[in-house]
Design a protein around this motif. Structure first.
Motif, PDB file in Angstrom:
ATOM      1  N   GLU A 219       0.812  -1.219   0.000  1.00  0.00           N
ATOM      2  CA  GLU A 219       0.000   0.000   0.000  1.00  0.00           C
ATOM      3  C   GLU A 219       0.848   1.274   0.000  1.00  0.00           C
ATOM      4  OE1 GLU A 219      -2.922   0.132   3.068  1.00  0.00           O
ATOM      5  OE2 GLU A 219      -3.916  -1.727   2.422  1.00  0.00           O
ATOM      6  N   LEU A 220       2.163   1.146   0.205  1.00  0.00           N
ATOM      7  CA  LEU A 220       3.036   2.317   0.140  1.00  0.00           C
ATOM      8  C   LEU A 220       3.304   2.744  -1.298  1.00  0.00           C
ATOM      9  CD1 LEU A 220       5.649   1.392   2.903  1.00  0.00           C
ATOM     10  CD2 LEU A 220       3.630   2.853   3.106  1.00  0.00           C
ATOM     11  N   HIS A 221       3.015   1.862  -2.251  1.00  0.00           N
ATOM     12  CA  HIS A 221       3.140   2.184  -3.677  1.00  0.00           C
ATOM     13  C   HIS A 221       4.532   2.720  -4.015  1.00  0.00           C
ATOM     14  CE1 HIS A 221      -1.153   1.497  -4.013  1.00  0.00           C
ATOM     15  NE2 HIS A 221      -1.377   2.397  -3.061  1.00  0.00           N
ATOM     16  N   THR A 222       5.521   1.968  -3.611  1.00  0.00           N
ATOM     17  CA  THR A 222       6.894   2.368  -3.873  1.00  0.00           C
ATOM     18  C   THR A 222       7.631   1.277  -4.638  1.00  0.00           C
ATOM     19  OG1 THR A 222       9.009   2.971  -2.857  1.00  0.00           O
ATOM     20  CG2 THR A 222       7.615   1.482  -1.606  1.00  0.00           C
ATOM     21  N   GLY A 223       8.568   1.689  -5.480  1.00  0.00           N
ATOM     22  CA  GLY A 223       9.417   0.734  -6.164  1.00  0.00           C
ATOM     23  C   GLY A 223      10.610   0.328  -5.326  1.00  0.00           C
ATOM     24  N   ALA A 224      10.780   0.968  -4.180  1.00  0.00           N
ATOM     25  CA  ALA A 224      11.892   0.633  -3.292  1.00  0.00           C
ATOM     26  C   ALA A 224      11.634  -0.690  -2.579  1.00  0.00           C
ATOM     27  CB  ALA A 224      12.083   1.738  -2.253  1.00  0.00           C
ATOM     28  N   THR A 225      12.706  -1.338  -2.161  1.00  0.00           N
ATOM     29  CA  THR A 225      12.577  -2.509  -1.298  1.00  0.00           C
ATOM     30  C   THR A 225      12.254  -2.020   0.103  1.00  0.00           C
ATOM     31  OG1 THR A 225      14.194  -3.756  -2.595  1.00  0.00           O
ATOM     32  CG2 THR A 225      13.746  -4.528  -0.357  1.00  0.00           C
ATOM     33  N   VAL A 226      11.110  -2.444   0.638  1.00  0.00           N
ATOM     34  CA  VAL A 226      10.686  -2.019   1.970  1.00  0.00           C
ATOM     35  C   VAL A 226      11.236  -3.009   2.994  1.00  0.00           C
ATOM     36  CG1 VAL A 226       8.734  -1.485   3.468  1.00  0.00           C
ATOM     37  CG2 VAL A 226       8.600  -0.982   1.011  1.00  0.00           C
ATOM     38  N   ARG A 227      11.992  -2.486   3.943  1.00  0.00           N
ATOM     39  CA  ARG A 227      12.612  -3.307   4.980  1.00  0.00           C
ATOM     40  C   ARG A 227      12.190  -2.780   6.352  1.00  0.00           C
ATOM     41  NH1 ARG A 227      16.923  -6.031   2.295  1.00  0.00           N
ATOM     42  NH2 ARG A 227      17.469  -5.064   0.286  1.00  0.00           N
ATOM     43  N   ALA A 228      12.181  -3.675   7.332  1.00  0.00           N
ATOM     44  CA  ALA A 228      11.778  -3.268   8.682  1.00  0.00           C
ATOM     45  C   ALA A 228      12.569  -4.045   9.720  1.00  0.00           C
ATOM     46  CB  ALA A 228      10.281  -3.500   8.883  1.00  0.00           C
ATOM     47  N   GLY A 229      12.801  -3.402  10.861  1.00  0.00           N
ATOM     48  CA  GLY A 229      13.488  -4.063  11.960  1.00  0.00           C
ATOM     49  C   GLY A 229      13.113  -3.430  13.283  1.00  0.00           C
ATOM     50  N   ARG A 230      13.215  -4.215  14.349  1.00  0.00           N
ATOM     51  CA  ARG A 230      12.945  -3.686  15.689  1.00  0.00           C
ATOM     52  C   ARG A 230      13.856  -4.388  16.689  1.00  0.00           C
ATOM     53  NH1 ARG A 230       7.315  -4.129  16.516  1.00  0.00           N
ATOM     54  NH2 ARG A 230       7.595  -6.211  17.399  1.00  0.00           N
ATOM     55  N   GLY A 231      14.508  -3.607  17.526  1.00  0.00           N
ATOM     56  CA  GLY A 231      15.374  -4.154  18.561  1.00  0.00           C
ATOM     57  C   GLY A 231      14.583  -4.901  19.614  1.00  0.00           C
ATOM     58  N   GLY A 232      15.237  -5.882  20.216  1.00  0.00           N
ATOM     59  CA  GLY A 232      14.555  -6.715  21.201  1.00  0.00           C
ATOM     60  C   GLY A 232      14.133  -5.981  22.455  1.00  0.00           C
ATOM     61  N   ASP A 233      14.761  -4.846  22.747  1.00  0.00           N
ATOM     62  CA  ASP A 233      14.429  -4.084  23.952  1.00  0.00           C
ATOM     63  C   ASP A 233      13.770  -2.745  23.612  1.00  0.00           C
ATOM     64  OD1 ASP A 233      14.361  -3.903  26.744  1.00  0.00           O
ATOM     65  OD2 ASP A 233      16.193  -2.675  26.806  1.00  0.00           O
ATOM     66  N   ASP A 234      13.180  -2.641  22.426  1.00  0.00           N
ATOM     67  CA  ASP A 234      12.543  -1.396  22.002  1.00  0.00           C
ATOM     68  C   ASP A 234      11.117  -1.322  22.548  1.00  0.00           C
ATOM     69  OD1 ASP A 234      11.470   0.813  20.699  1.00  0.00           O
ATOM     70  OD2 ASP A 234      12.348   0.322  18.757  1.00  0.00           O
ATOM     71  N   TRP A 235      10.842  -0.271  23.328  1.00  0.00           N
ATOM     72  CA  TRP A 235       9.517  -0.120  23.923  1.00  0.00           C
ATOM     73  C   TRP A 235       8.412   0.051  22.885  1.00  0.00           C
ATOM     74  CZ3 TRP A 235       7.242   4.312  22.328  1.00  0.00           C
ATOM     75  CH2 TRP A 235       8.068   5.398  21.988  1.00  0.00           C
ATOM     76  N   ILE A 236       8.766   0.402  21.659  1.00  0.00           N
ATOM     77  CA  ILE A 236       7.745   0.622  20.632  1.00  0.00           C
ATOM     78  C   ILE A 236       6.951  -0.661  20.351  1.00  0.00           C
ATOM     79  CG2 ILE A 236       8.954   0.051  18.481  1.00  0.00           C
ATOM     80  CD1 ILE A 236       7.097   3.352  19.026  1.00  0.00           C
ATOM     81  N   ALA A 237       7.514  -1.810  20.718  1.00  0.00           N
ATOM     82  CA  ALA A 237       6.812  -3.077  20.517  1.00  0.00           C
ATOM     83  C   ALA A 237       5.525  -3.140  21.329  1.00  0.00           C
ATOM     84  CB  ALA A 237       7.724  -4.244  20.905  1.00  0.00           C
ATOM     85  N   HIS A 238       5.458  -2.361  22.412  1.00  0.00           N
ATOM     86  CA  HIS A 238       4.288  -2.408  23.289  1.00  0.00           C
ATOM     87  C   HIS A 238       3.242  -1.348  22.940  1.00  0.00           C
ATOM     88  CE1 HIS A 238       6.634  -5.188  25.620  1.00  0.00           C
ATOM     89  NE2 HIS A 238       7.600  -4.299  25.771  1.00  0.00           N
TER      90      HIS A 238
END
Length: 318
Positions: free
Chosen positions: A237-256
């Motif tokens: 749905e981002l409609h981009t030709g770029a390779t979309v990559r994602a990562g999250r650290g094991g202690d990142d509060w954003i997971a909650h």
């Protein structure tokens, strides 16, 4: 199955509490560093080519703008802002853009942009302004050192970031304002340095900014890390030709943080699907076990992963 309605109600309640707490902050909280007076910078001609001569001229012009802002901050007795600007006015610093107004706008180069075959553009999240710019600078320096010769890193603080705890941090208003500026900057950069491989590295709320401009960004990689979501249900749905990559650290509060999006009468709250979730469809990279501010920490797994992505040697998993 019976637990799903309860989970949805809980997530809605958490978002409601966050927004309520943000709105209830004292009015004095609005007197953030954006209120520091600064002059309007002179208009800059487009950077047609990233040659050493053209870049030196641009760096000299932006250094003048930094010094003008420094004089005004000093005259107003704002020592904190003056100290930050004094460091930025150092002749060794190289800014493609600078505007000291409204919290600050900058684009600083680390490495040799004129000869770079690989360029990373860092887009920060909430809570970054001129007074806290050292965080973005620290990250850019670490990535530049990891990449080595033949690469350049651009720290792009091209928008007024939201406060970390505020309604702006859970809505897309600031991102909608920022996205056209990011697209314009990246297009100018790629036109001035044709042939270079450009990657966009988007941290936290910065991933919302990148997502809003994704369809117009001529980049090889769109990297989302420490992301609260993008507002899109899937990478497609981002409609981009770029390779979309994602990562999250094991202690990142954003997971909650609840990865939901609530469409209200006046706005939408939250940013939907977790970018590291399989259903989002991004290529997930190894971000190690660090916290929310550790992705570009020297020696970290996440820094090595991000450097491989920028270098074009990653397949999505470090």
């Amino acid at each position: 199955m019976a637990s799903r309605p309860h989970t949805r109600r809980l997530r809605r309640a958490l978002l409601t509490l966050l927004v309520t707490a943000s709105v209830a902050l004292p009015v004095s909280g609005a007197a953030r560093p954006a209120a520091v007076a600064a002059p309007a910078p002179a208009a800059l001609a487009p950077l047609v080519a990233a040659t050493p001569a053209a870049l030196d001229a641009r760096y000299a012009a932006t250094r003048d703008a930094v010094r003008d802002a420094l004089r005004m901050a000093t005259g107003h007795g704002d020592r904190r802002r003056a100290d930050a600007l004094r460091a930025m006015a150092d002749p060794g610093r190289r800014f493609l853009a600078f505007d000291g107004r409204d919290g600050g706008r900058t684009a600083e180069v680390f490495g040799d942009l004129s000869g770079a075959a690989r360029i990373a553009v860092l887009v920060p999240g909430a809570g970054v302004d001129l007074d806290h710019y050292w965080r973005l600078k620290r990250d850019a320096e670490a990535l530049s050192a990891e990449l080595g010769e033949g690469s350049a890193v651009v720290a792009w603080l091209g928008y007024r970031t939201p406060s970390t705890v505020s309604p702006d941090a859970v809505t897309a208003g600031r991102a909608d304002e920022a996205a056209p500026r990011l697209v314009s900057f990246v297009r100018e950069l790629t036109e001035a340095r044709p042939g270079a491989r450009v990657s966009l590295l988007c941290h936290s709320y910065g991933s919302v900014v990148c997502a809003r401009g994704a369809s117009g960004l001529p980049v090889a990689d769109l990297v989302l890390y420490g992301s609260p979501g993008t507002g899109a249900a899937t990478a497609e749905e981002l409609h981009t030709g770029a390779t979309v990559r994602a990562g999250r650290g094991g202690d990142d509060w954003i997971a909650h943080v609840p990865h939901v999006r609530l469409d209200l009468a006046f706005t939408s709250v939250g940013f939907g699907t977790d970018p590291v979730a399989p259903k989002f469809g991004a290529k997930v990279f190894d971000a190690g076990d660090g916290g929310h501010s550790d992705y570009l920490r020297p020696g970290s797994v996440s820094l090595r992963s991000l450097a491989r992505i920028v270098a074009g040697t990653a397949d999505g998993r470090a």
